[in-house]
Write a protein that holds these residues in place. Structure first.
Motif, PDB file in Angstrom:
ATOM      1  N   GLY A   1       0.804  -1.207   0.000  1.00 24.68           N
ATOM      2  CA  GLY A   1       0.000   0.000   0.000  1.00 24.68           C
ATOM      3  C   GLY A   1       0.840   1.261   0.000  1.00 24.68           C
ATOM      4  O   GLY A   1       0.516   2.248  -0.684  1.00 24.68           O
TER       5      GLY A   1
ATOM      6  N   ARG B   1       1.111   6.786  -6.671  1.00 25.74           N
ATOM      7  CA  ARG B   1      -0.030   7.671  -6.937  1.00 25.74           C
ATOM      8  C   ARG B   1       0.330   9.146  -6.819  1.00 25.74           C
ATOM      9  O   ARG B   1      -0.317   9.991  -7.441  1.00 25.74           O
ATOM     10  CB  ARG B   1      -1.195   7.342  -6.004  1.00 25.74           C
ATOM     11  CG  ARG B   1      -1.805   5.980  -6.253  1.00 25.74           C
ATOM     12  CD  ARG B   1      -3.287   5.980  -5.967  1.00 25.74           C
ATOM     13  NE  ARG B   1      -4.002   6.837  -6.910  1.00 25.74           N
ATOM     14  CZ  ARG B   1      -5.322   7.052  -6.876  1.00 25.74           C
ATOM     15  NH1 ARG B   1      -6.049   6.459  -5.950  1.00 25.74           N
ATOM     16  NH2 ARG B   1      -5.908   7.830  -7.747  1.00 25.74           N
TER      17      ARG B   1
ATOM     18  N   TYR C   1      -4.611   0.091 -10.143  1.00 28.31           N
ATOM     19  CA  TYR C   1      -4.630  -0.979  -9.144  1.00 28.31           C
ATOM     20  C   TYR C   1      -5.712  -0.712  -8.098  1.00 28.31           C
ATOM     21  O   TYR C   1      -6.512  -1.602  -7.767  1.00 28.31           O
ATOM     22  CB  TYR C   1      -3.260  -1.065  -8.469  1.00 28.31           C
ATOM     23  CG  TYR C   1      -3.132  -2.191  -7.474  1.00 28.31           C
ATOM     24  CD1 TYR C   1      -2.503  -3.379  -7.811  1.00 28.31           C
ATOM     25  CD2 TYR C   1      -3.651  -2.078  -6.175  1.00 28.31           C
ATOM     26  CE1 TYR C   1      -2.392  -4.421  -6.898  1.00 28.31           C
ATOM     27  CE2 TYR C   1      -3.546  -3.101  -5.264  1.00 28.31           C
ATOM     28  CZ  TYR C   1      -2.907  -4.273  -5.629  1.00 28.31           C
ATOM     29  OH  TYR C   1      -2.808  -5.298  -4.718  1.00 28.31           O
ATOM     30  N   VAL C   2      -5.721   0.498  -7.562  1.00 26.34           N
ATOM     31  CA  VAL C   2      -6.688   0.840  -6.520  1.00 26.34           C
ATOM     32  C   VAL C   2      -8.115   0.717  -7.044  1.00 26.34           C
ATOM     33  O   VAL C   2      -8.996   0.166  -6.372  1.00 26.34           O
ATOM     34  CB  VAL C   2      -6.417   2.258  -5.984  1.00 26.34           C
ATOM     35  CG1 VAL C   2      -7.552   2.714  -5.069  1.00 26.34           C
ATOM     36  CG2 VAL C   2      -5.092   2.298  -5.238  1.00 26.34           C
TER      37      VAL C   2
ATOM     38  N   ARG D   1     -10.545  -2.148  -5.315  1.00 19.50           N
ATOM     39  CA  ARG D   1     -11.565  -1.605  -4.421  1.00 19.50           C
ATOM     40  C   ARG D   1     -12.975  -1.828  -4.936  1.00 19.50           C
ATOM     41  O   ARG D   1     -13.943  -1.664  -4.190  1.00 19.50           O
ATOM     42  CB  ARG D   1     -11.338  -0.103  -4.195  1.00 19.50           C
ATOM     43  CG  ARG D   1     -10.116   0.231  -3.371  1.00 19.50           C
ATOM     44  CD  ARG D   1     -10.066   1.686  -3.025  1.00 19.50           C
ATOM     45  NE  ARG D   1     -11.110   2.063  -2.092  1.00 19.50           N
ATOM     46  CZ  ARG D   1     -11.330   3.308  -1.667  1.00 19.50           C
ATOM     47  NH1 ARG D   1     -10.598   4.293  -2.120  1.00 19.50           N
ATOM     48  NH2 ARG D   1     -12.295   3.563  -0.819  1.00 19.50           N
TER      49      ARG D   1
ATOM     50  N   ALA E   1      -4.950  -1.847  -1.491  1.00 16.51           N
ATOM     51  CA  ALA E   1      -5.626  -0.735  -2.165  1.00 16.51           C
ATOM     52  C   ALA E   1      -6.187   0.255  -1.146  1.00 16.51           C
ATOM     53  O   ALA E   1      -6.137   1.471  -1.354  1.00 16.51           O
ATOM     54  CB  ALA E   1      -6.738  -1.269  -3.061  1.00 16.51           C
TER      55      ALA E   1
ATOM     56  N   CYS F   1      -3.277   2.106   0.553  1.00 18.05           N
ATOM     57  CA  CYS F   1      -2.796   3.132  -0.366  1.00 18.05           C
ATOM     58  C   CYS F   1      -3.589   4.432  -0.218  1.00 18.05           C
ATOM     59  O   CYS F   1      -3.011   5.522  -0.133  1.00 18.05           O
ATOM     60  CB  CYS F   1      -2.878   2.614  -1.806  1.00 18.05           C
ATOM     61  SG  CYS F   1      -2.568   3.870  -3.076  1.00 18.05           S
ATOM     62  N   GLU F   2      -4.893   4.322  -0.185  1.00 15.08           N
ATOM     63  CA  GLU F   2      -5.729   5.523  -0.078  1.00 15.08           C
ATOM     64  C   GLU F   2      -5.582   6.197   1.285  1.00 15.08           C
ATOM     65  O   GLU F   2      -5.640   7.419   1.384  1.00 15.08           O
ATOM     66  CB  GLU F   2      -7.190   5.160  -0.344  1.00 15.08           C
ATOM     67  CG  GLU F   2      -7.453   4.770  -1.795  1.00 15.08           C
ATOM     68  CD  GLU F   2      -7.054   5.857  -2.758  1.00 15.08           C
ATOM     69  OE1 GLU F   2      -7.809   6.817  -2.935  1.00 15.08           O
ATOM     70  OE2 GLU F   2      -5.960   5.753  -3.345  1.00 15.08           O
TER      71      GLU F   2
END
Length: 215
Positions: free
Chosen positions: A34, A41, A55-56, A60, A98, A101-102
């Motif tokens: 992540g 990103r 990917y995200v 998701r 994912a 990552c966010e």
């Protein structure tokens, strides 16, 4: 009856150990991947941003159970044979990466743009700016969301039962069929999941307070 309850608790204990192992390994993998995705990103390189966003978006918008079935039954079809535990843990790590990552990307956005521009004006590279300026300030806002991701992952391990992993929920189903004692098995299972959730929330809160003091 006491012997039966003891057998039920032993089976659930084995399932709990598997659940904890799966949770720890999957979260570690999700955290590493992540963070790498978050770096992609926010990277100044357009292809990396495109890879991270793709990917995200892909992971998701697909239910975790669908991914588990796809990986567990699909990988052998293309000649990739792995132990069931490994496959499920890896799939969960890929899925929850994912969300990590966010969380990381949102935390980085809390850092004022002026500080990033000042770091670049001083000659710091992109990664030096992340390490020295952005991450220390963004970390506090990431703790609670990452704690929520951890809790979601821990509860999500119960889906492993649907593909044959004998984790906590899987063991609860097994002892229910074997001993015809659903009340005890699922009452204990519920209590364990609640304990995991509450403990994780308390730990995340404590870490958040410590990080706040160090800022």
């Amino acid at each position: 009856m006491p012997d039966q309850n003891g057998a039920v608790l032993r089976q659930l204990g084995h399932g709990l150990l598997l659940t904890l192992a799966m949770t720890g390994l999957a979260f570690t993998g999700a955290l590493v991947l992540g963070v790498l995705l978050a770096v992609c990103r926010i990277s100044p390189v357009p292809p990396l941003r495109l890879v991270g966003a793709g990917y995200v978006t892909a992971f998701r918008n697909v239910p975790l159970l669908v991914l588990l079935v796809l990986f567990v039954f699909g990988l052998p079809e293309i000649g990739l044979l792995y132990p069931l535990f490994t496959t499920v843990t890896l799939t969960m790590a890929l899925y929850w990466a994912a969300f990590v990552c966010e969380v990381v990307r949102s935390g980085i956005r809390t850092v004022p743009v002026g500080q990033i521009e000042a770091a670049r004006a001083l000659g710091l590279t992109f990664f030096e700016t992340l390490r020295s300026v952005v991450v220390p300030q963004a970390l506090r806002s990431m703790v609670q969301p990452l704690g929520s991701v951890f809790i979601g992952l821990a509860l999500g391990t119960s889906l492993g039962a649907a593909v044959g992993v004998p984790e906590l929920t899987g063991q609860a189903q097994f002892v229910t069929l074997k001993y015809d004692n659903p009340l005890t098995s699922f009452a204990v299972t519920t209590a364990v999941y609640v304990a995991i959730t509450l403990t994780s929330g308390l730990i995340a809160g404590r870490i958040e307070r410590k990080v706040a003091i160090r800022r």
